[in-house]
Design an enzyme around this catalytic site. Structure first.
Site, PDB file in Angstrom:
ATOM      1  CG  ASP A  92       8.695  14.259 -74.535  1.00 15.36           C
ATOM      2  OD1 ASP A  92       9.335  13.769 -73.479  1.00 15.36           O
ATOM      3  OD2 ASP A  92       7.805  14.564 -74.359  1.00 15.36           O
ATOM      4  CB  SER A 101       7.890  15.258 -70.817  1.00 16.73           C
ATOM      5  OG  SER A 101       6.947  15.838 -71.597  1.00 16.73           O
TER       6      SER A 101
END
Length: 730
Positions: free
Chosen positions: A214, A68
């Site tokens: 993600d 991320s």
């Protein structure tokens, strides 16, 4: 002869390597170090502070893994960006704008502006042979991807993970089956973008038949990856994940969704941390009060990361290397300075339905030029502003000694046919309430030149059926012809002495045929013939206006230039609109003109508007008269309270920005005051009101997912006042 500075740099590097070699012969081999940067949204800026301390302590690393926001920092570091440069670049970024895909309103095509004026952008739903298809996220990530490109200097050449001097791993999640996906090669910026795709907020990234989101869902602190990648003896792991919400904080759909993601993340983080050993270094900055969406607080967040790393200096000291050794290591990561190559060829790749000329009309870069981030980002955002694409990207490639700028528009996977929706609710103390719902079927890219068809229906206080066919005449869509048709039923309220004395049902049909030109991104000019039929019937009250049918038509010329940076609540720009209609058979002509401007000073915004409607020839008949009244159109009066001819208006608004909408939603909330004046030379209603009319208003408003919102009150020196609420797209 070689450049002197390059020669000196080479000699210094050679000497440095000799020194390092001598020192390496004297010193025991250092442990292999793996650096792990975890995910946490905006909290990931703390990684920069940690890197600053590693730099200060001269701690080199042998491989790096990130998830991320950690992937963003890890990728930038592996690409040779120092912590100082990263801090500087994050400081330059406009984080409030980063999560808004569209360019400024002024940079969008006129056709797309028309869609935004009439329909809610978030309602766009694809209509396919397989059924309805929806947009994959609130944010497509257009500006985010361009920021990543700029950060790692993709304009100087494509950055591939396998070519980086520091082994890098970036973690993503296959949303289809929940698999952990590790990028160890391929496009650096694509991997960074995939790892940051927060489900529901950012659209997934398509990669080799997978849809990636993600990486925090499966491996938010990827310790096992560096142990495997470079057989790390020592792991430096940085955890910036968000803590679980307290039970009393979970009270909405959004908070429930966030808590679910946090639970999944915390579970895999616990498993990862169990792999740490006593010689490893675990850094968990104190980020209390900083949320995953607090990107504008990046500097404070980085500072907290630095403080956390400084607290562990005794452990980091054991990993410190002599200055010469560390400098040689970093110069190997940073590499020689790169420059933007001169482009030999520009190609547009990946189009299936859109004519390449539609893309090329926005390109200002060509053969013999260099790709500069500001210029290529501007051009690509203008392409995106046409509304045909879910993303527009680029790469700079070298093939057979030729430098190629490849522009890659990705057409909407849920297009090219759409269902669009809009709603409107308005209430005021003088007229009462009105409401309306609108739905439309929008078929785009009908042919190679980009023909479009819209069929719409309105229900509510206005009942309408409409159709519009728009056909560009050239590949670049500069010239066009357009046919419009509608039939509708509306209501007109008649006022006299501030009292509602009658209400009419008005039935109207219209047919228009036009030709025109799109003047770049400035606006549009069109000319044609408009034929209308109108019938008014008294519903309730005193018959103060004539009933009956009337058919009239004439030449219509319209100029519409709009350079406002936002559609409803701009902070900068101007717009101008001029319409001329001449009906020889009815013995009159009509002019409508409007100028508007906006400017801001800090969080204070000033808006000014002036307009005029009148008849250069004859007198505007009641069935085609101008009107005043309603929010921001002489707000103290009810909507349409004053109907007449020769109407002039001027208004000035001062607004203070008092809040901003969450990431992914453009707009802000404002507290405003308005001062308006107007004059009606001839009046069909409110016939006793002579001279200047005025209004002083106070309101709150803003641009929301449902469209513009106004709530306020206004007062006139004539004694009339009004409370009003307006929500949505008219």
């Amino acid at each position: 002869m070689p450049n002197t500075s390059s020669l000196l740099r080479s000699l210094m590097l050679a000497a440095l390597l000799i020194v390092c070699g001598a020192q390496a012969a004297e010193l025991p081999s250092r442990p292999r170090i793996g650096l792990v940067l975890g995910g946490g949204g905006a909290r990931g800026a703390a990684h920069i502070g940690v890197l600053e301390v590693l730099e200060k302590m001269r701690v080199p690393v042998d491989c790096i893994a990130g998830t991320s926001m950690g992937a963003l920092v890890a990728g930038s570091y592996a690409a040779g960006l120092s912590p100082a440069v990263m801090r500087e670049q994050l400081g330059k970024a406009d984080w409030n704008d980063m999560f808004i895909d569209n360019p400024d309103y002024s940079e969008m095509s006129f056709r797309n502006k028309t869609m935004l004026r009439n329909y809610l952008p978030g309602s766009e739903t694809g209509i396919t042979s397989e059924g309805a298809r929806y947009q994959p996220g609130v944010v497509a990530g257009q500006k985010i991807k361009l920021f990543f490109n700029q950060l790692v200097r993709a304009n100087q050449g494509e950055r591939n993970i396998e070519d980086l001097p520091l082994p890098l791993s970036i973690i993503a999640t296959d949303i289809g089956n929940g698999d952990r996906v590790v990028f160890r090669d391929g496009s650096l910026t694509k991997a960074m973008r995939a790892s940051m795709s927060v489900p529901g907020l950012l659209a997934p990234v398509d990669h080799q038949g997978r849809k990636l989101v993600d990486g925090g869902l499966v491996d938010n602190v990827p310790i096992s990856e560096v142990k495997e990648r470079c057989k790390a003896d020592v792991v430096i792991a940085v955890n910036v994940g968000s803590p679980l919400l307290k039970p009393e904080e979970v009270g909405s759909l959004l908070s429930v969704s966030a808590q679910m993601v946090n639970i999944l993340t915390e579970q895999n983080v616990t498993r990862s941390l169990a792999q740490l050993t006593p010689q490893d270094v675990y850094i968990k900055p104190d980020l209390n009060g900083i949320s995953a969406g607090d990107f504008p607080r990046h500097a404070e967040t980085a500072d907290r990361g630095r403080v956390a790393a400084e607290a562990l200096i005794p452990q980091l000291q054991k990993l410190s290397q002599p200055e010469a050794v560390y400098l040689a290591w970093w110069q190997g990561i940073e590499g020689a300075p790169r420059v933007s190559p001169v482009i030999d060829e520009v190609e547009v790749a990946g189009l299936k339905r859109v004519n390449p000329a539609v893309v090329e009309r926005h390109l200002t870069l060509g053969n013999g030029t260099k790709v500069r981030p500001n210029e290529i980002n501007r051009d690509l955002l203008r392409m995106y502003g046409d509304g045909y694409y879910e993303a527009v990207d680029y790469s700079v490639l070298t093939q057979r000694d030729r430098n190629i700028l490849r522009v890659m528009p990705l057409e909407k996977s849920w297009g090219p046919d759409y269902l669009r929706l809009a709603m409107h609710l308005e209430a005021d103390a003088s007229k009462g309430s009105t409401f309306g719902l609108r739905a439309a079927y929008h078929k785009t890219l009908i042919n190679q030149l980009g023909g479009e068809l819209i069929a719409s229906v309105d229900v509510g206080n206005v009942n309408r059926l409409g159709g519009d066919y728009y056909q560009p005449l050239d590949a670049a869509q500069r010239y066009f012809v357009e046919t419009t048709a509608l039939t509708e039923q509306t209501r007109t309220t008649v006022f006299q002495n501030d009292q509602r004395i009658a209400q009419y049902n008005v039935y109207q049909s219209a047919l228009g045929v036009y030709g025109g030109v799109n003047v770049g991104l400035l606006g549009q000019i069109r000319m044609g013939w408009l034929e209308r039929k109108r019938r008014a019937e008294l519903d309730t009250g005193t018959p103060s206006l004539p009933d009956g049918d009337v058919t009239f038509g004439g030449v219509r010329l319209a100029l519409d230039f709009d350079q406002m940076n936002r559609m409803y609540f701009p902070t900068d720009g101007w717009s101008a609109r001029f319409v001329y209609f001449d009906s020889q058979q009815s013995g009159y002509s009509r002019i409508d003109g409007q100028l508007q401007g906006a400017m801001s000073w800090g969080n204070t915004v000033f808006n000014a508007r002036a307009s005029y409607s009148g008849s250069p020839r004859g007198q505007l008949p009641i069935y085609d008269a101008a009107s005043l009244g309603g929010p921001q159109n002489l707000s103290a009066y009810a909507q349409g309270q004053i109907i007449g001819d020769d109407i002039a208006y001027a208004g000035l608004r001062a607004e203070q920005i008092i809040g901003r909408l969450p990431l992914g939603l453009r707009g802000d909330m404002r507290l405003g005051i308005s001062l308006e004046v107007a004059r009606a030379g001839y009046r069909y209603t409110e016939t006793q009101r002579d001279g200047l009319l005025d209004s002083l208003g106070l309101y709150v408003g803003g641009e929301t997912p449902l469209g513009p919102v106004y709530l306020g009150m206004a007062y006139s020196s004539s004694g009339v006042s009004n409370f009003f609420l307006s929500i949505g797209v008219k």
